[in-house]
Write a protein that holds these residues in place. Sequence first.
Motif, PDB file in Angstrom:
ATOM      1  N   ALA A 454      67.049 -98.381 108.456  1.00 24.07           N
ATOM      2  CA  ALA A 454      66.763 -98.340 109.891  1.00 24.07           C
ATOM      3  C   ALA A 454      65.373 -97.768 110.162  1.00 24.07           C
ATOM      4  O   ALA A 454      64.677 -98.213 111.078  1.00 24.07           O
ATOM      5  CB  ALA A 454      67.824 -97.505 110.612  1.00 24.07           C
ATOM      6  N   PHE A 455      64.961 -96.795 109.361  1.00 22.98           N
ATOM      7  CA  PHE A 455      63.653 -96.166 109.563  1.00 22.98           C
ATOM      8  C   PHE A 455      62.545 -96.868 108.782  1.00 22.98           C
ATOM      9  O   PHE A 455      61.391 -96.865 109.204  1.00 22.98           O
ATOM     10  CB  PHE A 455      63.705 -94.692 109.130  1.00 22.98           C
ATOM     11  N   GLY A 456      62.884 -97.470 107.634  1.00 19.73           N
ATOM     12  CA  GLY A 456      61.850 -97.907 106.711  1.00 19.73           C
ATOM     13  C   GLY A 456      61.474 -99.364 106.749  1.00 19.73           C
ATOM     14  O   GLY A 456      60.464 -99.748 106.162  1.00 19.73           O
ATOM     15  N   SER A 457      62.257-100.214 107.419  1.00 19.13           N
ATOM     16  CA  SER A 457      61.949-101.638 107.399  1.00 19.13           C
ATOM     17  C   SER A 457      60.708-101.949 108.224  1.00 19.13           C
ATOM     18  O   SER A 457      60.507-101.407 109.316  1.00 19.13           O
ATOM     19  CB  SER A 457      63.136-102.442 107.934  1.00 19.13           C
ATOM     20  N   ASP A 458      59.862-102.846 107.689  1.00 19.48           N
ATOM     21  CA  ASP A 458      58.669-103.281 108.425  1.00 19.48           C
ATOM     22  C   ASP A 458      58.996-104.350 109.462  1.00 19.48           C
ATOM     23  O   ASP A 458      58.179-104.635 110.334  1.00 19.48           O
ATOM     24  CB  ASP A 458      57.626-103.846 107.448  1.00 19.48           C
ATOM     25  N   ASN A 459      60.173-104.937 109.359  1.00 21.22           N
ATOM     26  CA  ASN A 459      60.575-106.035 110.226  1.00 21.22           C
ATOM     27  C   ASN A 459      61.411-105.500 111.377  1.00 21.22           C
ATOM     28  O   ASN A 459      62.414-104.819 111.174  1.00 21.22           O
ATOM     29  CB  ASN A 459      61.375-107.056 109.399  1.00 21.22           C
ATOM     30  N   VAL A 484      65.834 -90.559 117.584  1.00 23.14           N
ATOM     31  CA  VAL A 484      64.399 -90.493 117.318  1.00 23.14           C
ATOM     32  C   VAL A 484      63.767 -91.881 117.404  1.00 23.14           C
ATOM     33  O   VAL A 484      62.599 -92.029 117.803  1.00 23.14           O
ATOM     34  CB  VAL A 484      64.154 -89.876 115.917  1.00 23.14           C
ATOM     35  N   LEU A 485      64.533 -92.906 117.065  1.00 26.81           N
ATOM     36  CA  LEU A 485      64.007 -94.263 117.044  1.00 26.81           C
ATOM     37  C   LEU A 485      63.814 -94.856 118.438  1.00 26.81           C
ATOM     38  O   LEU A 485      63.344 -95.987 118.565  1.00 26.81           O
ATOM     39  CB  LEU A 485      64.935 -95.151 116.216  1.00 26.81           C
ATOM     40  N   LEU A 486      64.165 -94.114 119.485  1.00 28.91           N
ATOM     41  CA  LEU A 486      63.843 -94.570 120.837  1.00 28.91           C
ATOM     42  C   LEU A 486      62.329 -94.630 121.071  1.00 28.91           C
ATOM     43  O   LEU A 486      61.870 -95.210 122.059  1.00 28.91           O
ATOM     44  CB  LEU A 486      64.475 -93.645 121.876  1.00 28.91           C
ATOM     45  N   ASP A 487      61.558 -94.051 120.173  1.00 29.57           N
ATOM     46  CA  ASP A 487      60.095 -94.110 120.280  1.00 29.57           C
ATOM     47  C   ASP A 487      59.500 -95.324 119.575  1.00 29.57           C
ATOM     48  O   ASP A 487      58.272 -95.465 119.518  1.00 29.57           O
ATOM     49  CB  ASP A 487      59.478 -92.830 119.681  1.00 29.57           C
ATOM     50  N   ASP A 488      60.348 -96.203 119.022  1.00 29.87           N
ATOM     51  CA  ASP A 488      59.852 -97.395 118.340  1.00 29.87           C
ATOM     52  C   ASP A 488      59.026 -98.247 119.304  1.00 29.87           C
ATOM     53  O   ASP A 488      59.306 -98.299 120.508  1.00 29.87           O
ATOM     54  CB  ASP A 488      61.028 -98.204 117.801  1.00 29.87           C
ATOM     55  N   GLU A 490      58.870-101.476 119.434  1.00 22.76           N
ATOM     56  CA  GLU A 490      59.488-102.748 119.766  1.00 22.76           C
ATOM     57  C   GLU A 490      60.656-102.568 120.741  1.00 22.76           C
ATOM     58  O   GLU A 490      61.594-101.820 120.456  1.00 22.76           O
ATOM     59  CB  GLU A 490      59.999-103.445 118.501  1.00 22.76           C
ATOM     60  N   PRO A 491      60.640-103.260 121.889  1.00 24.06           N
ATOM     61  CA  PRO A 491      61.747-103.129 122.847  1.00 24.06           C
ATOM     62  C   PRO A 491      63.106-103.494 122.245  1.00 24.06           C
ATOM     63  O   PRO A 491      64.111-102.849 122.557  1.00 24.06           O
ATOM     64  CB  PRO A 491      61.361-104.103 123.975  1.00 24.06           C
ATOM     65  N   ALA A 492      63.151-104.520 121.389  1.00 28.35           N
ATOM     66  CA  ALA A 492      64.435-104.914 120.797  1.00 28.35           C
ATOM     67  C   ALA A 492      65.023-103.791 119.958  1.00 28.35           C
ATOM     68  O   ALA A 492      66.249-103.586 119.930  1.00 28.35           O
ATOM     69  CB  ALA A 492      64.262-106.170 119.943  1.00 28.35           C
ATOM     70  N   VAL A 493      64.159-103.047 119.288  1.00 23.45           N
ATOM     71  CA  VAL A 493      64.622-101.920 118.474  1.00 23.45           C
ATOM     72  C   VAL A 493      65.119-100.801 119.379  1.00 23.45           C
ATOM     73  O   VAL A 493      66.182-100.206 119.133  1.00 23.45           O
ATOM     74  CB  VAL A 493      63.501-101.420 117.541  1.00 23.45           C
ATOM     75  N   ARG A 494      64.375-100.508 120.429  1.00 19.70           N
ATOM     76  CA  ARG A 494      64.789 -99.437 121.340  1.00 19.70           C
ATOM     77  C   ARG A 494      66.126 -99.769 121.996  1.00 19.70           C
ATOM     78  O   ARG A 494      66.973 -98.900 122.204  1.00 19.70           O
ATOM     79  CB  ARG A 494      63.717 -99.197 122.411  1.00 19.70           C
ATOM     80  N   ARG A 495      66.324-101.047 122.328  1.00 19.28           N
ATOM     81  CA  ARG A 495      67.617-101.452 122.910  1.00 19.28           C
ATOM     82  C   ARG A 495      68.745-101.248 121.900  1.00 19.28           C
ATOM     83  O   ARG A 495      69.815-100.746 122.261  1.00 19.28           O
ATOM     84  CB  ARG A 495      67.559-102.917 123.347  1.00 19.28           C
ATOM     85  N   ALA A 496      68.521-101.648 120.656  1.00 21.52           N
ATOM     86  CA  ALA A 496      69.542-101.447 119.621  1.00 21.52           C
ATOM     87  C   ALA A 496      69.864 -99.968 119.457  1.00 21.52           C
ATOM     88  O   ALA A 496      71.029 -99.592 119.264  1.00 21.52           O
ATOM     89  CB  ALA A 496      69.072-102.046 118.299  1.00 21.52           C
ATOM     90  N   LEU A 499      72.125 -98.839 122.437  1.00 20.78           N
ATOM     91  CA  LEU A 499      73.493 -99.334 122.327  1.00 20.78           C
ATOM     92  C   LEU A 499      74.248 -98.628 121.201  1.00 20.78           C
ATOM     93  O   LEU A 499      75.442 -98.330 121.328  1.00 20.78           O
ATOM     94  CB  LEU A 499      73.488-100.840 122.098  1.00 20.78           C
ATOM     95  N   SER A 500      73.562 -98.346 120.096  1.00 21.36           N
ATOM     96  CA  SER A 500      74.218 -97.615 119.006  1.00 21.36           C
ATOM     97  C   SER A 500      74.574 -96.203 119.421  1.00 21.36           C
ATOM     98  O   SER A 500      75.629 -95.681 119.051  1.00 21.36           O
ATOM     99  CB  SER A 500      73.314 -97.587 117.767  1.00 21.36           C
ATOM    100  N   LEU A 501      73.715 -95.574 120.194  1.00 21.35           N
ATOM    101  CA  LEU A 501      74.018 -94.218 120.680  1.00 21.35           C
ATOM    102  C   LEU A 501      75.237 -94.240 121.594  1.00 21.35           C
ATOM    103  O   LEU A 501      76.002 -93.273 121.633  1.00 21.35           O
ATOM    104  CB  LEU A 501      72.805 -93.637 121.399  1.00 21.35           C
ATOM    105  N   GLY A 502      75.436 -95.329 122.316  1.00 20.09           N
ATOM    106  CA  GLY A 502      76.653 -95.445 123.105  1.00 20.09           C
ATOM    107  C   GLY A 502      77.884 -95.459 122.228  1.00 20.09           C
ATOM    108  O   GLY A 502      78.928 -94.912 122.599  1.00 20.09           O
TER     109      GLY A 502
END
Length: 605
Positions: A454-459, A484-488, A490-496, A499-502
Amino acid sequence: MQKRAWWLQAAVALGVGVLLAVWFRGSVDKDVPVRTEPAKSTEQATLSIQWHPGVSQRYRVLSESSMQMQGTGSAMTMRVHLQGLLDTLTLESDTDQALVGMQLSSVRLEINGTTDAETNRALEVPFRVRFAVNGMPLAFEFPAEVSLQNRSILEGLVRTFQVSLDRGDGWVTKESNSSGTYEAVYRRSDPGRFEKSKRRFTATAAGMVNWSNLSSTEIFSIEAGRDWIAMMEVTEDMSSEGEGGPVMKVRNHASLNLLAGGRANLTAEPWDFAEATTPAVDERVTMKSVPDMTAEQARRLIRTTIPELDATEQGRLPHIHRLRDLLRVDASLPELILDVLKTQEVSDRTRADLYLALELAGTESAQSALASVINDSSWSLMDGMRAIVAMGGVKEPTIEGISALWAASQNDAGGERQRMASSAAFALGSIGNTMRNADDPAYSSLRSDLLGRAFGSDNAASRSDFITALGNTQDPTLASDVVVLLDDTEPAVRRAVALSLGSLGADQVADQLMAHMKREENGYVRSAIAEALQSWTEPTDTAMVMFRQAVRTEADEGTRYNMALLLGKNLAKFPENEPVLREIVRSEPSKRIRQKAAEALAGDR
């Protein structure tokens, strides 16, 4: 992540009782409904559920439910109708629990207009339910001959009307049914009248659809001198968004009404069977069910069972269970299933069921067969997806099976095969949930690997997939890592992430979610954050003030929708939300938002 054949999940979800009208057996010839409002009492003390040993009642059962599912290249609609009579007899009670005998009669279960006489008769078996004094079913006891399928239907029927009474005018609790664990909000409107609403699933049962949306309106009453419930009305809508699986919508409606008349004259004899509780270990995956036969005998039976399964429209589960057991006889037999899938023409439904049989068998050789399909690109995309789904549902995954999922999850070439990569990641998260619940020491390693991806992928797509997988673990200790990844970027990543935090629980990261909500520019992400905050059990005054203001100016319809849900669900605690909800009903352009606001206001009366 859906971990079993999707049509089977739907059939189970819809077949466990979704519309119930309950009648009391009287000594008179004519059935006369009891009033649906509780009797006015001169006593001001609140009523509670009562259990009186020897009290017997009869209920008339009527249920209807509908499901629509859109999968890859196919669509499915299912309608279920259930009717019959239900006898109950309170056998024992004390200060903590009550043991109640139950038995259906005159059963008619229809699926898409067809019925199976054998199934109808099999459901007319006596069984016992152990209730907590507050009305929550604790355990179910069946005669040994009752199949797991029918146990699930009978248990689901009772759980359709499960309640958990408490003192006071309102309370929030967690309850479980065949689909998972959900939050339930109760409000007492009169001494014997209550309103209940399911909020959201906080955990999904193994093998079930991950329901992204859940709403229900439930009203029930109890009466002095009556056991259990006097009446209940239930309307429930559930839907899944289809990430890694089908888009599914289910509507359930249920009603329960006690009829006037004398008490039924029942004796305890039908329920005097040797205790055979619902197995603690799911018999669909236990390794104990192995026929005593040679590999060649099992091979011949598998070859005759598959055509029988393919020709069967209703009552297919016994054939699937037979295949499950036969596959456990010898390690060479799962390859026979693959040979059939490669060389024989069977219906698409039967192909899905053969993967289910491999999942349920759960042996090393069955998992090896699934892994070979996942690893071999010559199989169709649908075969690969079904193998991944089956592998994600195995109770005791092997190293080979998990390795196949890891390999599939790294396919970032795009196109249709990217769907397999996403589904494989989701399956790894679901396996993590299974391992965590089983206290498997290997879970810590899987948890660490999922975090690393989740943290290390370039994609960005891969990061989103593994963030979703972390949510599928249902591990609340991950929330502080994931937020912490809410600072990514990419919007698609922030949305994921949102939703995961939910799924993981917003309580410990609510402040961070609120802070990101204020500065997030993408409406799609804001909507996901507002949805995640619905799992916040104790929202603050400051948060409610912000939502009351923001819902008036928010441009994104999805975000306004989730904000309106938050305001409605917290209306009892924050009455200041009411004027805003009334304004939404008057002026909001979105019909579904107006409807949710109106439902919240109606439920607070």
